[in-house]
Design a protein around this motif. Structure first.
Motif, PDB file in Angstrom:
ATOM      1  N   TYR A 188     -38.495  20.567  10.830  1.00  0.00           N
ATOM      2  CA  TYR A 188     -38.308  21.450   9.671  1.00  0.00           C
ATOM      3  C   TYR A 188     -37.450  22.656  10.032  1.00  0.00           C
ATOM      4  CZ  TYR A 188     -41.799  18.880   6.921  1.00  0.00           C
ATOM      5  OH  TYR A 188     -42.488  17.933   6.221  1.00  0.00           O
ATOM      6  N   ALA A 189     -37.662  23.224  11.222  1.00  0.00           N
ATOM      7  CA  ALA A 189     -36.844  24.358  11.655  1.00  0.00           C
ATOM      8  C   ALA A 189     -35.380  23.943  11.778  1.00  0.00           C
ATOM      9  CB  ALA A 189     -37.364  24.914  12.982  1.00  0.00           C
ATOM     10  N   ASP A 190     -35.135  22.761  12.328  1.00  0.00           N
ATOM     11  CA  ASP A 190     -33.760  22.253  12.440  1.00  0.00           C
ATOM     12  C   ASP A 190     -33.150  22.033  11.059  1.00  0.00           C
ATOM     13  OD1 ASP A 190     -33.908  22.304  15.186  1.00  0.00           O
ATOM     14  OD2 ASP A 190     -34.180  20.137  15.410  1.00  0.00           O
ATOM     15  N   LEU A 191     -33.939  21.535  10.120  1.00  0.00           N
ATOM     16  CA  LEU A 191     -33.452  21.327   8.760  1.00  0.00           C
ATOM     17  C   LEU A 191     -33.077  22.661   8.112  1.00  0.00           C
ATOM     18  CD1 LEU A 191     -32.936  19.498   6.298  1.00  0.00           C
ATOM     19  CD2 LEU A 191     -35.352  19.813   5.700  1.00  0.00           C
ATOM     20  N   ILE A 192     -33.890  23.680   8.310  1.00  0.00           N
ATOM     21  CA  ILE A 192     -33.578  25.009   7.767  1.00  0.00           C
ATOM     22  C   ILE A 192     -32.284  25.529   8.376  1.00  0.00           C
ATOM     23  CG2 ILE A 192     -34.314  27.428   7.757  1.00  0.00           C
ATOM     24  CD1 ILE A 192     -37.213  26.368   7.404  1.00  0.00           C
ATOM     25  N   GLU A 193     -32.121  25.368   9.686  1.00  0.00           N
ATOM     26  CA  GLU A 193     -30.886  25.802  10.343  1.00  0.00           C
ATOM     27  C   GLU A 193     -29.672  25.051   9.788  1.00  0.00           C
ATOM     28  OE1 GLU A 193     -30.359  28.369  12.442  1.00  0.00           O
ATOM     29  OE2 GLU A 193     -32.478  28.833  12.176  1.00  0.00           O
ATOM     30  N   PHE A 194     -29.835  23.769   9.572  1.00  0.00           N
ATOM     31  CA  PHE A 194     -28.749  22.973   8.989  1.00  0.00           C
ATOM     32  C   PHE A 194     -28.411  23.499   7.588  1.00  0.00           C
ATOM     33  CE2 PHE A 194     -27.444  19.420   6.261  1.00  0.00           C
ATOM     34  CZ  PHE A 194     -26.248  19.093   6.876  1.00  0.00           C
TER      35      PHE A 194
END
Length: 111
Positions: A25-31
Motif C-alpha cells: 500500500y505504501a508503494d502504491l501511494i508513492e506511485f
C-alpha cells in the motif's frame, strides 16, 4: 524501488521482494504521488483502507509528502491520534470534513 510496466491490455506493478500488505500500500501511494506530480491530474484520493496496514512512522512520512503538493489530495483516515504531532497538525489544519459517532455522513452509520 517499485516499477510499473504498462502494456496495451495489462500492467505489472513490481515492488521488489517485500510483499507485505503495508509495504504494498505504501508503494502504491508513492506511485500515485509520482503520477500526480508528473501529469496534469488535478487531484488524488486515498481511502482509509490504504493507511490501516502501513506502519505509523511511514504514514507520518506520507502525510508530510501530501502537505508538500500543490495539487489537492483527499484522504479518509481513521484515528489520527496515533501519528506524530506534526502529522496531527497537518491533518487538523488541512481537514475539510471530520466525521464521528455523533457526526455521520448523510446521518447514516455505514458500518
Amino acid at each position: 524501488m517499485p516499477k510499473i510496466r504498462l502494456d496495451r491490455k495489462t500492467y505489472q506493478f513490481d515492488h521488489s521482494s517485500n510483499t507485505g500488505t503495508g509495504k504494498s500500500y505504501a508503494d502504491l501511494i508513492e506511485f500515485d504521488l509520482a503520477i500526480l506530480k508528473l501529469t496534469v491530474l488535478p487531484f488524488l484520493i486515498h481511502d482509509s483502507i490504504l493507511f490501516k496496514n502501513i506502519e505509523d512512522v511511514a504514514v507520518d512520512k506520507i502525510i508530510e509528502q501530501y502537505s508538500n503538493f500543490g495539487n489537492q489530495i483527499f484522504i479518509s483516515i481513521d484515528g489520527i491520534g496515533k501519528y506524530d504531532s506534526k502529522s496531527i497538525k497537518i491533518l487538523n489544519e488541512s481537514k475539510v470534513l471530520e466525521l464521528s459517532k455523533d457526526r455521520k455522513l448523510f446521518n447514516k452509520d455505514w458500518s
